[in-house]
Design a protein around this motif. Structure first.
Motif, PDB file in Angstrom:
ATOM      1  N   UNK A 177      41.340  40.103  34.089  1.00 54.30           N
ATOM      2  CA  UNK A 177      41.724  39.525  35.370  1.00 54.30           C
ATOM      3  C   UNK A 177      40.490  39.207  36.206  1.00 54.30           C
ATOM      4  N   UNK A 193      59.302  41.547  37.004  1.00 52.30           N
ATOM      5  CA  UNK A 193      58.269  40.552  37.254  1.00 52.30           C
ATOM      6  C   UNK A 193      57.700  40.099  35.920  1.00 52.30           C
ATOM      7  N   UNK A 194      57.757  38.800  35.666  1.00 54.87           N
ATOM      8  CA  UNK A 194      57.221  38.222  34.435  1.00 54.87           C
ATOM      9  C   UNK A 194      56.199  37.167  34.797  1.00 54.87           C
ATOM     10  N   UNK A 195      55.048  37.204  34.135  1.00 55.96           N
ATOM     11  CA  UNK A 195      54.021  36.201  34.375  1.00 55.96           C
ATOM     12  C   UNK A 195      54.178  35.044  33.391  1.00 55.96           C
ATOM     13  N   UNK A 251      52.228  31.648  31.861  1.00 55.97           N
ATOM     14  CA  UNK A 251      50.846  31.241  31.685  1.00 55.97           C
ATOM     15  C   UNK A 251      50.704  29.734  31.469  1.00 55.97           C
ATOM     16  N   UNK A 252      49.587  29.215  31.979  1.00 56.55           N
ATOM     17  CA  UNK A 252      49.213  27.835  31.697  1.00 56.55           C
ATOM     18  C   UNK A 252      48.597  27.724  30.317  1.00 56.55           C
ATOM     19  N   UNK A 253      48.252  26.495  29.889  1.00 56.38           N
ATOM     20  CA  UNK A 253      47.749  26.268  28.531  1.00 56.38           C
ATOM     21  C   UNK A 253      46.287  26.635  28.335  1.00 56.38           C
ATOM     22  N   UNK A 295      45.541  43.778  29.436  1.00 55.55           N
ATOM     23  CA  UNK A 295      45.859  43.301  28.100  1.00 55.55           C
ATOM     24  C   UNK A 295      45.100  44.055  27.025  1.00 55.55           C
ATOM     25  N   UNK A 325      51.789  46.492  32.899  1.00 53.88           N
ATOM     26  CA  UNK A 325      51.728  46.260  34.336  1.00 53.88           C
ATOM     27  C   UNK A 325      51.625  47.625  34.993  1.00 53.88           C
ATOM     28  N   UNK A 334      42.682  34.558  34.624  1.00 57.44           N
ATOM     29  CA  UNK A 334      42.147  35.438  33.594  1.00 57.44           C
ATOM     30  C   UNK A 334      41.105  34.665  32.779  1.00 57.44           C
ATOM     31  N   UNK A 384      42.561  39.438  27.475  1.00 53.98           N
ATOM     32  CA  UNK A 384      42.486  38.730  28.746  1.00 53.98           C
ATOM     33  C   UNK A 384      42.056  39.709  29.831  1.00 53.98           C
ATOM     34  N   UNK A 390      43.250  37.186  41.913  1.00 56.97           N
ATOM     35  CA  UNK A 390      44.680  36.985  42.025  1.00 56.97           C
ATOM     36  C   UNK A 390      45.059  36.786  43.495  1.00 56.97           C
ATOM     37  N   UNK A 441      48.286  42.964  35.293  1.00 55.60           N
ATOM     38  CA  UNK A 441      48.431  43.164  33.855  1.00 55.60           C
ATOM     39  C   UNK A 441      47.098  43.545  33.233  1.00 55.60           C
ATOM     40  N   UNK A 491      55.839  48.174  33.658  1.00 56.00           N
ATOM     41  CA  UNK A 491      56.487  47.644  32.467  1.00 56.00           C
ATOM     42  C   UNK A 491      55.441  47.308  31.406  1.00 56.00           C
ATOM     43  N   UNK A 505      59.929  42.090  27.317  1.00 58.90           N
ATOM     44  CA  UNK A 505      59.451  42.910  28.425  1.00 58.90           C
ATOM     45  C   UNK A 505      60.274  44.180  28.464  1.00 58.90           C
ATOM     46  N   UNK A 546      42.641  31.227  31.723  1.00 64.65           N
ATOM     47  CA  UNK A 546      44.089  31.058  31.844  1.00 64.65           C
ATOM     48  C   UNK A 546      44.529  31.345  33.272  1.00 64.65           C
ATOM     49  N   UNK A 593      54.720  44.319  28.291  1.00 61.54           N
ATOM     50  CA  UNK A 593      55.152  43.034  27.730  1.00 61.54           C
ATOM     51  C   UNK A 593      54.439  42.763  26.421  1.00 61.54           C
ATOM     52  N   UNK A 604      39.534  34.849  28.709  1.00 61.81           N
ATOM     53  CA  UNK A 604      39.778  35.440  27.404  1.00 61.81           C
ATOM     54  C   UNK A 604      38.548  35.250  26.530  1.00 61.81           C
ATOM     55  N   UNK A 662      52.947  34.625  43.559  1.00 61.52           N
ATOM     56  CA  UNK A 662      51.838  35.318  42.895  1.00 61.52           C
ATOM     57  C   UNK A 662      51.172  34.399  41.888  1.00 61.52           C
ATOM     58  N   UNK A 703      44.816  27.688  20.534  1.00 62.17           N
ATOM     59  CA  UNK A 703      44.613  26.636  21.522  1.00 62.17           C
ATOM     60  C   UNK A 703      45.704  26.525  22.565  1.00 62.17           C
ATOM     61  N   UNK A 704      46.595  27.488  22.580  1.00 68.87           N
ATOM     62  CA  UNK A 704      47.715  27.417  23.521  1.00 68.87           C
ATOM     63  C   UNK A 704      47.700  28.610  24.479  1.00 68.87           C
ATOM     64  N   UNK A 705      48.594  28.535  25.453  1.00 66.90           N
ATOM     65  CA  UNK A 705      48.751  29.639  26.391  1.00 66.90           C
ATOM     66  C   UNK A 705      49.579  30.761  25.793  1.00 66.90           C
ATOM     67  N   UNK A 706      49.974  31.697  26.643  1.00 70.38           N
ATOM     68  CA  UNK A 706      50.750  32.848  26.205  1.00 70.38           C
ATOM     69  C   UNK A 706      52.226  32.637  26.492  1.00 70.38           C
TER      70      UNK A 706
END
Lengths: 115, 112
Positions: free
Chosen positions: A45, A102-104, A106-108, B102, B93, A35, A43, A48, B100, B32, B49, A90, B34, A37, A31, B41-44
């Motif tokens: 979507x 299920x946990x997502x 994330x990239x930077x 947010x 979720x 996203x 965020x 996907x 997700x 769920x 959870x 993201x 989270x 932001x 998966x 400047x960073x990701x999450x």
């Protein structure tokens, strides 16, 4: 260690140009998600994918497209960039574990400015 | 359509205080919830959870609770530290689709 990377980290482009943002994950997750932001919106979507050759539209998909030719990559393309697409983008990936959770991850992020 | 709201949008507290961040959602049919942390400047980064069948989860100084029937979750941070300064996002979720949704986040500043 497994990770998820995005490139470029910063991009400036002009309206009307086509732009592609790269996302690469080494988790071997099926998966993947894109996203955007924006201030005051959290965020949202965009697109996907649940596996190779699978793509789906999210909440704010207009003006964006994705393709999934392998497990590791999900590039996001802005067909004709608009100023409204200035945002931070993201990428995320996820897998349902043996516990059913299920946990997502994330990239930077990629900061895109459309002039 | 699921909507997630976080109040307050920003919070500033002195170091050492215990604090609570709030998250509410409109559709209780969730898989769920989270809590994430985002540094500038960073990701999450996922903090906690909570599955829909659970009431709370704890990790160190963090405790998250979930009341699905009322559509609310709280993130409790004990003995806050300047290093806790960040934006905290909650996300749900949905049960019917693995997507997700947010909230817009709470920006926390812990003053030394």
């Amino acid at each position: 260690d497994a990770e998820i990377t995005q490139s470029p980290r910063h991009k400036i482009t002009e309206t009307g140009r086509q732009v592609t943002l790269a996302c690469h994950q080494t988790w071997n997750h099926n998966n993947m998600f894109w996203y955007r932001q924006d201030l005051g919106h959290g965020l949202r979507l965009i697109h996907y994918s649940y596996g190779v050759h699978d793509t789906n539209k999210g909440e704010v998909s207009d003006g964006y497209s994705v393709s999934r030719s392998n497990t590791e990559d999900l590039p996001l393309t802005l067909e004709s960039a608009a100023s409204s697409q200035t945002s931070v983008y993201f990428c995320a990936s996820s897998e349902i574990g043996s516990s059913g959770i299920e946990t997502q991850y994330f990239g930077p992020g990629t900061r895109l400015l459309v002039l | 359509k699921q909507e997630v709201t976080q109040i307050p949008a920003a919070l500033s507290v002195p170091e050492g205080e215990n604090l609570v961040l709030n998250c509410s959602f409109t559709d209780s049919a969730i898989y769920n919830l989270q809590w994430f942390r985002q540094d500038p400047g960073k990701g999450l980064t996922s903090l906690l959870l909570i599955q829909s069948s659970q009431r709370e989860q704890t990790s160190g100084r963090l405790n998250a609770s979930l009341d699905k029937s009322s559509g609310r979750s709280t993130l409790y941070i004990a003995a806050s530290q300047p290093g806790d300064s960040a934006t905290y996002l909650c996300a749900v979720l949905r049960g019917s689709a693995r997507q997700l949704t947010f909230g817009s986040g709470t920006q926390l500043t812990v003053l030394p």
